[in-house]
Motif scaffolding. Sequence first.
Motif, PDB file in Angstrom:
ATOM      1  N   ARG A  13     -73.334  89.518  21.575  1.00 15.19           N
ATOM      2  CA  ARG A  13     -75.060  89.179  21.781  1.00 15.19           C
ATOM      3  C   ARG A  13     -74.607  87.778  22.194  1.00 15.19           C
ATOM      4  N   LYS A  14     -73.854  87.084  21.008  1.00 15.75           N
ATOM      5  CA  LYS A  14     -73.888  85.792  21.490  1.00 15.75           C
ATOM      6  C   LYS A  14     -73.888  85.916  22.542  1.00 15.75           C
ATOM      7  N   GLU A  15     -72.821  85.865  23.000  1.00 15.38           N
ATOM      8  CA  GLU A  15     -71.834  85.604  23.855  1.00 15.38           C
ATOM      9  C   GLU A  15     -72.387  86.096  26.093  1.00 15.38           C
ATOM     10  N   PHE A  16     -73.210  87.641  25.594  1.00 14.81           N
ATOM     11  CA  PHE A  16     -74.079  87.611  26.163  1.00 14.81           C
ATOM     12  C   PHE A  16     -74.940  86.801  26.800  1.00 14.81           C
ATOM     13  N   LEU A  17     -75.552  86.590  25.548  1.00 12.96           N
ATOM     14  CA  LEU A  17     -76.980  85.895  26.150  1.00 12.96           C
ATOM     15  C   LEU A  17     -76.830  84.387  26.540  1.00 12.96           C
ATOM     16  N   GLY A  18     -75.310  83.985  26.191  1.00 15.79           N
ATOM     17  CA  GLY A  18     -74.789  82.475  26.313  1.00 15.79           C
ATOM     18  C   GLY A  18     -74.832  83.070  28.579  1.00 15.79           C
ATOM     19  N   PHE A  19     -74.126  83.368  28.341  1.00 13.68           N
ATOM     20  CA  PHE A  19     -74.151  84.206  30.638  1.00 13.68           C
ATOM     21  C   PHE A  19     -75.346  84.568  31.020  1.00 13.68           C
ATOM     22  N   LEU A  20     -76.677  84.978  29.802  1.00 15.97           N
ATOM     23  CA  LEU A  20     -77.730  85.584  31.216  1.00 15.97           C
ATOM     24  C   LEU A  20     -78.558  83.815  30.934  1.00 15.97           C
ATOM     25  N   LYS A  21     -77.892  83.164  29.979  1.00 11.91           N
ATOM     26  CA  LYS A  21     -78.690  80.966  29.734  1.00 11.91           C
ATOM     27  C   LYS A  21     -78.032  80.839  31.380  1.00 11.91           C
ATOM     28  N   TYR A  22     -76.459  80.366  31.181  1.00 10.71           N
ATOM     29  CA  TYR A  22     -75.440  79.894  31.644  1.00 10.71           C
ATOM     30  C   TYR A  22     -75.539  80.594  32.996  1.00 10.71           C
ATOM     31  N   SER A  23     -75.157  81.509  33.019  1.00 10.48           N
ATOM     32  CA  SER A  23     -74.336  81.983  34.167  1.00 10.48           C
ATOM     33  C   SER A  23     -75.783  82.755  34.930  1.00 10.48           C
ATOM     34  N   LYS A  24     -76.878  83.055  34.638  1.00  9.01           N
ATOM     35  CA  LYS A  24     -77.603  83.728  35.503  1.00  9.01           C
ATOM     36  C   LYS A  24     -78.638  82.907  35.194  1.00  9.01           C
ATOM     37  N   GLY A  25     -79.018  82.128  35.093  1.00 11.17           N
ATOM     38  CA  GLY A  25     -80.403  80.851  34.594  1.00 11.17           C
ATOM     39  C   GLY A  25     -81.189  81.360  34.425  1.00 11.17           C
ATOM     40  N   HIS A  26     -81.362  82.443  33.392  1.00  7.98           N
ATOM     41  CA  HIS A  26     -82.791  82.957  32.593  1.00  7.98           C
ATOM     42  C   HIS A  26     -83.233  81.757  31.772  1.00  7.98           C
ATOM     43  N   ILE A  81     -84.046  99.279  27.521  1.00  8.26           N
ATOM     44  CA  ILE A  81     -84.084 100.694  28.423  1.00  8.26           C
ATOM     45  C   ILE A  81     -82.595  99.208  29.270  1.00  8.26           C
ATOM     46  N   SER A  82     -83.705  98.734  29.620  1.00  7.69           N
ATOM     47  CA  SER A  82     -83.776  97.577  31.066  1.00  7.69           C
ATOM     48  C   SER A  82     -82.905  96.377  30.724  1.00  7.69           C
ATOM     49  N   CYS A  83     -83.118  96.401  29.073  1.00  4.80           N
ATOM     50  CA  CYS A  83     -82.152  95.013  28.397  1.00  4.80           C
ATOM     51  C   CYS A  83     -80.788  95.947  27.980  1.00  4.80           C
ATOM     52  N   LEU A  84     -80.611  97.008  28.062  1.00  2.35           N
ATOM     53  CA  LEU A  84     -79.234  98.325  27.532  1.00  2.35           C
ATOM     54  C   LEU A  84     -78.443  98.010  28.978  1.00  2.35           C
ATOM     55  N   ALA A  85     -79.243  98.127  29.803  1.00  2.00           N
ATOM     56  CA  ALA A  85     -78.768  98.763  30.811  1.00  2.00           C
ATOM     57  C   ALA A  85     -78.002  96.788  31.542  1.00  2.00           C
ATOM     58  N   THR A  86     -78.753  96.012  31.310  1.00  2.00           N
ATOM     59  CA  THR A  86     -77.951  94.877  31.826  1.00  2.00           C
ATOM     60  C   THR A  86     -76.906  95.048  30.836  1.00  2.00           C
ATOM     61  N   PHE A  87     -76.948  94.846  29.216  1.00  2.00           N
ATOM     62  CA  PHE A  87     -76.145  94.736  28.403  1.00  2.00           C
ATOM     63  C   PHE A  87     -75.082  95.680  28.747  1.00  2.00           C
ATOM     64  N   TYR A  88     -75.051  96.674  28.574  1.00  2.00           N
ATOM     65  CA  TYR A  88     -74.048  97.494  28.671  1.00  2.00           C
ATOM     66  C   TYR A  88     -72.796  97.110  30.234  1.00  2.00           C
ATOM     67  N   ASP A 100     -70.251 102.786  29.914  1.00  2.00           N
ATOM     68  CA  ASP A 100     -71.508 102.376  29.597  1.00  2.00           C
ATOM     69  C   ASP A 100     -72.330 103.797  29.324  1.00  2.00           C
ATOM     70  N   PRO A 101     -73.198 103.693  28.060  1.00  2.00           N
ATOM     71  CA  PRO A 101     -73.995 104.600  27.771  1.00  2.00           C
ATOM     72  C   PRO A 101     -75.235 104.690  28.618  1.00  2.00           C
ATOM     73  N   ILE A 102     -75.637 103.645  29.239  1.00  2.00           N
ATOM     74  CA  ILE A 102     -77.001 103.538  29.835  1.00  2.00           C
ATOM     75  C   ILE A 102     -76.638 104.170  31.254  1.00  2.00           C
ATOM     76  N   TYR A 103     -75.827 103.871  32.040  1.00  2.00           N
ATOM     77  CA  TYR A 103     -75.878 104.179  33.200  1.00  2.00           C
ATOM     78  C   TYR A 103     -75.311 105.802  33.261  1.00  2.00           C
ATOM     79  N   GLN A 104     -76.117 106.864  32.502  1.00  2.00           N
ATOM     80  CA  GLN A 104     -75.677 108.065  32.655  1.00  2.00           C
ATOM     81  C   GLN A 104     -77.366 108.762  32.051  1.00  2.00           C
ATOM     82  N   ILE A 105     -77.808 107.569  31.737  1.00  3.74           N
ATOM     83  CA  ILE A 105     -79.653 108.607  31.031  1.00  3.74           C
ATOM     84  C   ILE A 105     -80.446 108.315  32.150  1.00  3.74           C
ATOM     85  N   GLU A 106     -81.596 109.103  32.728  1.00  2.00           N
ATOM     86  CA  GLU A 106     -82.444 108.637  33.192  1.00  2.00           C
ATOM     87  C   GLU A 106     -83.166 107.906  32.307  1.00  2.00           C
ATOM     88  N   LYS A 107     -83.317 106.829  33.657  1.00  2.00           N
ATOM     89  CA  LYS A 107     -84.554 105.290  32.852  1.00  2.00           C
ATOM     90  C   LYS A 107     -85.765 106.360  32.908  1.00  2.00           C
TER      91      LYS A 107
END
Length: 310
Positions: A13-26, A81-88, A100-107
């Motif tokens: 999770r920490k690595e993912f949040l770093g990606f969002l902040k420093y790579s995606k600019g969130h 669910i949008s958050c989990l979709a981005t994460f997975y 990716d378990p989110i890919y298969q469900i109806e959002k």
Amino acid sequence: MADTNETGFPAIRKEFLGFLKYSKGHSDATCYNYNSDLNRWQKWLLSEQLNWRQCSANDVEHFVSYLSREGVGAHAVARKISCLATFYKWAKRNHKVQEDPIYQIEKPKRPRRIPVWLETEEQAALLKATRNYDDIPDNIFGRSRASSLKIRQRYDLLFELIQKSGLRISEALGLKVAHVRVVDGVAKHVRVIGKGDKERQVPLPESFGRVLALSLAGKGGEDYVFAKKAGAKAPGAHAVRAYLKKLIDKAGIDKKVTPHKLRHTYATRLLEKDVQLVDIQALLGHESIATTQIYTHAGQERLSKLVADI
């Protein structure tokens, strides 16, 4: 069981949040929301004794049912669910999971609500309430009336800016003097970094531009426009919302109005002037025009007039 080693969920999770902040600019606020949603997911996984790497689409649907039973609103569920979709999606791309378990469900669908905005009469009432200083005491908590007046005037300028530019509250509070282009005593436009680290220039009406330029006199380029003094930070978003609520109550406006609703008001005024949606999209900094389309409510009054005589 959920893994607890150094490559377990907290580390990923920490690595993912770093990606969002420093790579995606969130923004920090966006990263905070992602962290909060992932925390909720992790706690549910632990309660169900599930491994985040091996959960299925069926598990995600059970999570959605759990959130609904807990009274979480449809919009909040859709966000999680949008958050989990981005994460997975990120986790699979970086070989953290195999599936990716989110890919298969109806959002779940986000409810489309007509946004709240101020009518022109309500804008006038807010302005009148803001510039009527009868409610400012001579002294409160050791603060002089002169000091309280300056605070009121800063908020007056801030709320007027949002209504004249459609800036997000984070963009307005992050505005520095150097971000305002002043020509011949008129602030022509402001330069902001919006969502996704995207830069845009927003033009200002000339009459307001003169007022804004005048307020910047004597300030340095790195000073925040809405700071109390040079070198200080701007007020926090929570304080701004609280001050606006006080003024809305004073104006007798029976709506829940936040700074973001002032942004809705700006968009509504533009649409009433027949500004094209694609232009409103650019001014507001929306990534998708689908987001801008929530403002098509503004044409309702015009449509009502067209059918009035049928």
